[in-house]
Scaffold this active site. Structure first.
Site, PDB file in Angstrom:
ATOM      1  N   ASP A   1      -1.911   7.133  -6.267  1.00 55.63           N
ATOM      2  CA  ASP A   1      -2.162   6.059  -5.305  1.00 55.63           C
ATOM      3  C   ASP A   1      -2.424   4.745  -6.034  1.00 55.63           C
ATOM      4  O   ASP A   1      -3.375   4.651  -6.818  1.00 55.63           O
ATOM      5  CB  ASP A   1      -3.355   6.427  -4.421  1.00 55.63           C
ATOM      6  CG  ASP A   1      -3.655   5.375  -3.373  1.00 55.63           C
ATOM      7  OD1 ASP A   1      -2.704   4.813  -2.810  1.00 55.63           O
ATOM      8  OD2 ASP A   1      -4.842   5.099  -3.122  1.00 55.63           O
TER       9      ASP A   1
ATOM     10  N   ASP B   1       0.828  -1.213   0.000  1.00 58.55           N
ATOM     11  CA  ASP B   1       0.000   0.000   0.000  1.00 58.55           C
ATOM     12  C   ASP B   1       0.858   1.257   0.000  1.00 58.55           C
ATOM     13  O   ASP B   1       1.601   1.514   0.952  1.00 58.55           O
ATOM     14  CB  ASP B   1      -0.906  -0.009   1.234  1.00 58.55           C
ATOM     15  CG  ASP B   1      -1.948   1.092   1.199  1.00 58.55           C
ATOM     16  OD1 ASP B   1      -2.087   1.757   0.150  1.00 58.55           O
ATOM     17  OD2 ASP B   1      -2.640   1.276   2.213  1.00 58.55           O
TER      18      ASP B   1
END
Length: 440
Positions: free
Chosen positions: A318, A108
């Site tokens: 992201d 992540d």
């Protein structure tokens, strides 16, 4: 996620200083490459073969909306950091300890702390693989209360503790520790890196699935594993994401993430733009100046009142968010311009998630004028598949959506597909290179 303990914030502030001492004896490595497994692909332990590719896509959209809603929460307390509600879209296989114990973790770029479930587990979610037992590892060490990373208020039996609470109220609580991490490189022999600071979680719960054991944090904060490995990887990592429609079918193709020398992005077709750090150092911000559709350009503003010369770092890149999010006013103008530019039959999204959809042609796509995202010093030409995705047979929809009440701007992973994207954390720049990621 929201990290709302003063002790953990102090840990982040001091980690860079502390890490200078524990990495001084490490040897430099040339570089390594790992599989980056989409959570719904056939390579993933999450994979459900009973679901169609379109059903898997809708699950990814659902997670994307959830994640964006929490990324958009802005903290007003400097002690708090607002991060993510879910755990990203991609998995990495790593090994922890000596001897190394294999496990899957969620990778992540919107999280910093790396953690895994540990024995003894007082309150843990079910895990298919064996839970890491630090007593069986010769390289495991806890961080004691006298260490600069710790505060006495977060100590128990001279062991430093951590508490992380995610936006969806999932949590991990445990001991702040040091361990050797081993990476199974696809390009070389296995790479072992000692003295990685991580969370050894003894109390973990919420929405974590049983096929993973925790999270590997790739964000920009000091606790992130990419910053902890800064010397070894020379401040560089990159990834190449395969288009989602290929990952969600029966394809054996896999995306990859590169570190160190393997992460260098070079060549005549490379473009680069600055990375900006803001009050939440976890996130990687870029500066988007505008978007062109054909010969018309829309100026991008993060808010109606922002001025371009002061609006630096206005969109987060992201990997864990599927869709791309822009402010409502910009989205409205973009949608209007696309509608004027596209000669195809309008359709409704059968799942009622996306606003602009069309009947696709015999190739499963539509004809769209040239689309360019204008970042500072970098004009990024996007393909039709970067912004339109087939949601069912015969219908494609725009995967850029309005940010809503949070007005958060995010460059999602669909828009990043088929680019080799390099993060140079020493030079604070991000590079794009058009690439067939199935061959990289």
């Amino acid at each position: 996620m929201e990290i709302n303990t003063k002790s953990f914030t102090l840990m982040l502030a001091l980690l860079s200083f502390f890490h200078l001492s524990i990495v001084s004896g490490r040897k430099s490595i040339n570089g390594f490459t790992l599989d980056l497994i989409h959570r719904d692909s056939p390579q993933s332990p999450y994979h459900d073969p009973s679901k169609t590719p379109f059903e898997r896509l809708q699950k990814a959209f659902h997670r994307s909306f959830s994640r964006a809603s929490f990324l958009g929460r802005k903290s007003v307390d400097s002690i708090e950091s607002t991060l993510t509600p879910n755990k990203g879209e991609f998995l990495m296989k790593i090994a922890i300890g000596t001897p190394p114990i294999d496990t899957f973790v969620n990778a992540d770029t919107g999280s910093d702390l790396t953690w895994t479930q540990c024995e003894p587990c007082y309150n843990c979610f079910k895990q298919l693989t064996p839970i890491f037992n630090p007593k069986n590892s010769s390289s495991y060490k806890t961080i004691n209360c006298h260490n600069k990373l710790c505060q006495k208020s977060r100590c128990n039996n001279n062991t430093c503790n951590y508490v992380v609470i995610y936006g969806d109220l999932s949590h991990t609580i445990g001991d702040l520790s040091i361990e050797t991490f081993t990476f199974s490189s696809t390009s070389s022999q296995n790479i072992s890196i000692p003295n990685i600071v991580f969370g050894c979680g003894h109390d973990n719960g919420g929405t974590f699935p049983n096929v993973t054991s925790g999270i590997i944090g790739l964000g920009g904060g000091n606790a992130s594993i990419v910053n902890q490995m800064h010397n070894e990887i020379k401040g560089k990592f990159s990834y190449c994401l395969i288009p989602l429609e290929l990952l969600l079918d029966s394809s054996n193709a896999t995306s990859h993430i590169n570190f160190g020398d393997n992460a260098v992005v070079s060549g005549p077709d490379v473009i680069s733009t600055p990375i900006y750090k803001k009050e939440a150092p976890t996130f990687y911000y870029l500066n988007l100046k505008g978007v062109s559709i054909g010969n018309k350009t829309l100026e991008f503003k993060s808010s109606p009142t922002s001025q371009p010369e002061y609006d630096r770092g206005n969109i987060v890149i992201d990997s864990g968010t599927t869709l791309t999010y822009v402010p409502d006013e910009f989205y409205s103008n973009l949608e209007s311009l696309l509608m004027l530019s596209i000669n195809a039959t309008r359709k409704d999204d059968p799942f009622r998630r996306l606003d602009l959809c069309y009947e696709s042609n015999e190739n499963g796509t539509i004809d769209v004028p040239k689309i360019v995202a204008h970042f500072t010093n970098a004009d990024l030409e996007l393909s039709t598949s970067n912004i339109f995705t087939k949601v069912v047979e015969g219908i494609v929809c725009l995967t850029i959506v309005p940010g809503g009440t949070n007005q958060i701007s995010i460059l999602g992973n669909l828009a990043q597909a088929n680019f080799l994207i390099g993060y140079d954390l020493k030079a604070n720049k991000l590079s794009f290179k058009p690439t067939d990621c199935t061959k990289h």
